[in-house]
Design an enzyme around this catalytic site. Structure first.
Site, mmCIF file in Angstrom:
data_model
loop_
_atom_site.group_PDB
_atom_site.id
_atom_site.type_symbol
_atom_site.label_atom_id
_atom_site.label_comp_id
_atom_site.label_asym_id
_atom_site.label_seq_id
_atom_site.Cartn_x
_atom_site.Cartn_y
_atom_site.Cartn_z
ATOM 1 N N SER A 142 9.691 5.738 -14.219
ATOM 2 C CA SER A 142 9.411 4.182 -14.733
ATOM 3 C C SER A 142 7.790 3.847 -14.366
ATOM 4 C CB SER A 142 10.210 3.149 -13.791
ATOM 5 O OG SER A 142 9.839 1.843 -13.707
ATOM 6 N N TYR A 155 13.655 1.019 -5.198
ATOM 7 C CA TYR A 155 13.451 1.729 -6.939
ATOM 8 C C TYR A 155 12.107 2.300 -7.159
ATOM 9 C CZ TYR A 155 13.507 1.713 -12.104
ATOM 10 O OH TYR A 155 13.464 2.172 -13.455
#
Length: 251
Positions: A142, A155
Site C-alpha cells: 500500500s 496498517y
C-alpha cells in the site's frame, strides 16, 4: 502479447473480494489455474462460477493461522498440479487513534499483513526450488507503507514491513530464479473504501488529493499483477510498483 501464463499454478490470497477478486480473474483470463484463498466460502464460490469454473479453485483459509497458511503451497500443488506464482494480497486495515489503540490490534495486523506473507512465501520458495523452475511472488502492499497515514499506524507499519520483506527476499532468492516484487495501490474503489465512495463530500475531498482526480477501479490492478506473474518479468525483482494516480509523486 502472450504473457505465457497458460497452465501456470497461482495462489491468490484475499481473493473473496476487492483487489484479490480482480487479480484472480485477470490471471484466469490469461490461462492460469488459480487457487483463490479467502475467508468467505460463499464469496469464493461466486468467484469461481461461470466461465471461471475449472480455472479458479476456492480454498478457505484463516490467514492468522500459520499452519493453514503454510499448507497452501502443498494444497496448490495437489489441486493445480504445480505452483509457479503467489499473490500475497490478504490484509486488514483497522483504523484507530494510536493513543487509544489496544496493542492486540497491532499484533493481529502484523500477523495478517506481514507474518502470513513470510509464512506463505517460505513455503512457496521451498516448492519453487524443489520444482527447479523458479517462481514469482507478488506482494500487494500500500502507499500507506510509503507515506504513513494518520489513524492507520498499525496498517502503515505492516505495509512498510512488507515492502522491506519484499526487497530482502528478492535479494536472497534471485539466484534461485525466484522474483519477488510488490504493488502499492493507492485509492481503489473497493468494498474497503465504501465509507469514502458512499459519501459525496468525503469522496470529493479524497479525490482532490489525487492528481488523476479519481479513484481506480479494482480491475486496473490486473494487468500489472499478470505481468509480474509472467515469465516475461524474469529480470524484474525487488521492485515496488505504485498505482495511485500520481498521489505519492507529488509529495
Amino acid at each position: 502479447m502472450d504473457l505465457k501464463l497458460e497452465g501456470r499454478g497461482v495462489i491468490v490470497t484475499g481473493a473473496s473480494r476487492g483487489l484479490g477478486w480482480s487479480a484472480a480473474r485477470a490471471l484466469a483470463d490469461e490461462g492460469a489455474n488459480v487457487l483463490a484463498v479467502g475467508r468467505s466460502e460463499a464469496s469464493l464460490q461466486v468467484l469461481a462460477r461461470g466461465s471461471y469454473a475449472g480455472s479458479i479453485h476456492p480454498q478457505v483459509c484463516d490467514m492468522r493461522d500459520r499452519a493453514q497458511v503454510a499448507a497452501l503451497a502443498e494444497i496448490a500443488v495437489e489441486r493445480l498440479g504445480r505452483l509457479d506464482v503467489v499473490i500475497n494480497n490478504a490484509g486488514i486495515a483497522p483504523a484507530a487513534n494510536f493513543l487509544e489503540m489496544d496493542m492486540a490490534v497491532l499484533d493481529e495486523t502484523m500477523e495478517v499483513n506481514v507474518a502470513s506473507i513470510a509464512v506463505l512465501s517460505q513455503a512457496a520458495g521451498r516448492t519453487f526450488i524443489a520444482q527447479g523452475e523458479g517462481g514469482r511472488i507478488v506482494n500487494i502492499v500500500s502507499t500507506s507503507g510509503i507515506l504513513g497515514k494518520a489513524t492507520l499506524a498499525a496498517y502503515s507499519a505492516s505495509k512498510g514491513a512488507a515492502i522491506q520483506l519484499t526487497k530482502a527476499l528478492a535479494a536472497e532468492w534471485a539466484r534461485h530464479d525466484i522474483q519477488v516484487n510488490a504493488i502499492a495501490p493507492g485509492a481503489f474503489s473497493t468494498e474497503a473504501q465504501a465509507y469514502v465512495t458512499g459519501n459525496a463530500d468525503i469522496l470529493a475531498k479524497r479525490v482532490r488529493k489525487i492528481p488523476a482526480r479519481r479513484m481506480a477501479e479494482p480491475d486496473e490492478i490486473g494487468p500489472l499483477v499478470c505481468y509480474l506473474s509472467s515469465p516475461l518479468a524474469k529480470f524484474v525483482t525487488g521492485a515496488i510498483y505504485v498505482i495511485d494516480g500520481g498521489e505519492t509523486a507529488k509529495q
